[in-house]
Motif scaffolding. Structure first.
Motif, PDB file in Angstrom:
ATOM      1  N   ARG A 141      68.123  12.831 -57.921  1.00  0.00           N
ATOM      2  CA  ARG A 141      69.283  13.714 -57.965  1.00  0.00           C
ATOM      3  C   ARG A 141      69.035  14.693 -59.096  1.00  0.00           C
ATOM      4  O   ARG A 141      68.176  14.456 -59.943  1.00  0.00           O
ATOM      5  CB  ARG A 141      70.551  12.901 -58.217  1.00  0.00           C
ATOM      6  CG  ARG A 141      70.875  11.960 -57.080  1.00  0.00           C
ATOM      7  CD  ARG A 141      72.165  11.244 -57.332  1.00  0.00           C
ATOM      8  NE  ARG A 141      72.489  10.379 -56.202  1.00  0.00           N
ATOM      9  CZ  ARG A 141      73.474   9.543 -56.184  1.00  0.00           C
ATOM     10  NH1 ARG A 141      74.274   9.427 -57.221  1.00  0.00           N
ATOM     11  NH2 ARG A 141      73.700   8.797 -55.121  1.00  0.00           N
ATOM     12  N   PRO A 142      69.793  15.754 -59.165  1.00  0.00           N
ATOM     13  CA  PRO A 142      69.546  16.726 -60.233  1.00  0.00           C
ATOM     14  C   PRO A 142      69.596  16.119 -61.640  1.00  0.00           C
ATOM     15  O   PRO A 142      68.842  16.532 -62.515  1.00  0.00           O
ATOM     16  CB  PRO A 142      70.658  17.756 -60.042  1.00  0.00           C
ATOM     17  CG  PRO A 142      71.004  17.668 -58.598  1.00  0.00           C
ATOM     18  CD  PRO A 142      70.806  16.220 -58.228  1.00  0.00           C
ATOM     19  N   ASP A 143      70.446  15.126 -61.839  1.00  0.00           N
ATOM     20  CA  ASP A 143      70.617  14.564 -63.177  1.00  0.00           C
ATOM     21  C   ASP A 143      69.983  13.194 -63.365  1.00  0.00           C
ATOM     22  O   ASP A 143      70.020  12.641 -64.465  1.00  0.00           O
ATOM     23  CB  ASP A 143      72.109  14.480 -63.516  1.00  0.00           C
ATOM     24  CG  ASP A 143      72.864  13.572 -62.556  1.00  0.00           C
ATOM     25  OD1 ASP A 143      72.430  13.414 -61.395  1.00  0.00           O
ATOM     26  OD2 ASP A 143      73.892  13.021 -62.970  1.00  0.00           O
ATOM     27  N   GLN A 144      69.394  12.609 -62.297  1.00  0.00           N
ATOM     28  CA  GLN A 144      68.901  11.236 -62.414  1.00  0.00           C
ATOM     29  C   GLN A 144      67.954  10.894 -61.278  1.00  0.00           C
ATOM     30  O   GLN A 144      68.120  11.350 -60.152  1.00  0.00           O
ATOM     31  CB  GLN A 144      70.096  10.279 -62.380  1.00  0.00           C
ATOM     32  CG  GLN A 144      69.758   8.835 -62.521  1.00  0.00           C
ATOM     33  CD  GLN A 144      70.986   7.936 -62.428  1.00  0.00           C
ATOM     34  OE1 GLN A 144      72.051   8.369 -61.995  1.00  0.00           O
ATOM     35  NE2 GLN A 144      70.843   6.701 -62.823  1.00  0.00           N
ATOM     36  N   THR A 145      66.970  10.066 -61.598  1.00  0.00           N
ATOM     37  CA  THR A 145      66.099   9.477 -60.583  1.00  0.00           C
ATOM     38  C   THR A 145      66.331   7.980 -60.609  1.00  0.00           C
ATOM     39  O   THR A 145      66.418   7.377 -61.674  1.00  0.00           O
ATOM     40  CB  THR A 145      64.620   9.783 -60.881  1.00  0.00           C
ATOM     41  OG1 THR A 145      64.436  11.201 -60.871  1.00  0.00           O
ATOM     42  CG2 THR A 145      63.703   9.147 -59.846  1.00  0.00           C
ATOM     43  N   SER A 147      66.727   1.928 -62.609  1.00  0.00           N
ATOM     44  CA  SER A 147      66.490   3.164 -63.354  1.00  0.00           C
ATOM     45  C   SER A 147      65.017   3.493 -63.523  1.00  0.00           C
ATOM     46  O   SER A 147      64.674   4.594 -63.944  1.00  0.00           O
ATOM     47  CB  SER A 147      67.153   3.083 -64.726  1.00  0.00           C
ATOM     48  OG  SER A 147      66.614   1.987 -65.456  1.00  0.00           O
TER      49      SER A 147
END
Length: 75
Positions: free
Chosen positions: A34-38, A2
């Motif tokens: 990604r749009p919601d997460q790296t 994360s």
């Protein structure tokens, strides 16, 4: 992973398992957004063969480090 810091910590853990066997491998951290997460992928190499990469992954799995996937690079 994360964060880049957690990816670096994982690499330190990996290299402590069998320092002599993992000497000479370089850490590569690939950021994937990604749009919601790296998230961050820990990669290493080069290996002399695909079989050597698979053996490296098996050593990690034997030491409770999961999610090791050997890849053949396309150049």
């Amino acid at each position: 992973m994360s964060s880049q810091k957690s990816a670096e910590q994982l690499w330190r853990l990996v290299t402590e398992i069998k320092p002599s066997e993992f000497a000479g491998f370089n850490l590569m951290i690939e950021e994937s957004a990604r749009p919601d997460q790296t998230f961050y992928r820990v990669q290493t190499g080069p290996f002399s063969s695909f079989a050597q990469a698979k053996l490296f992954c098996q050593t990690l799995l034997d030491n409770q480090i999961r999610d090791c996937i050997p890849l053949k690079r396309q150049f």
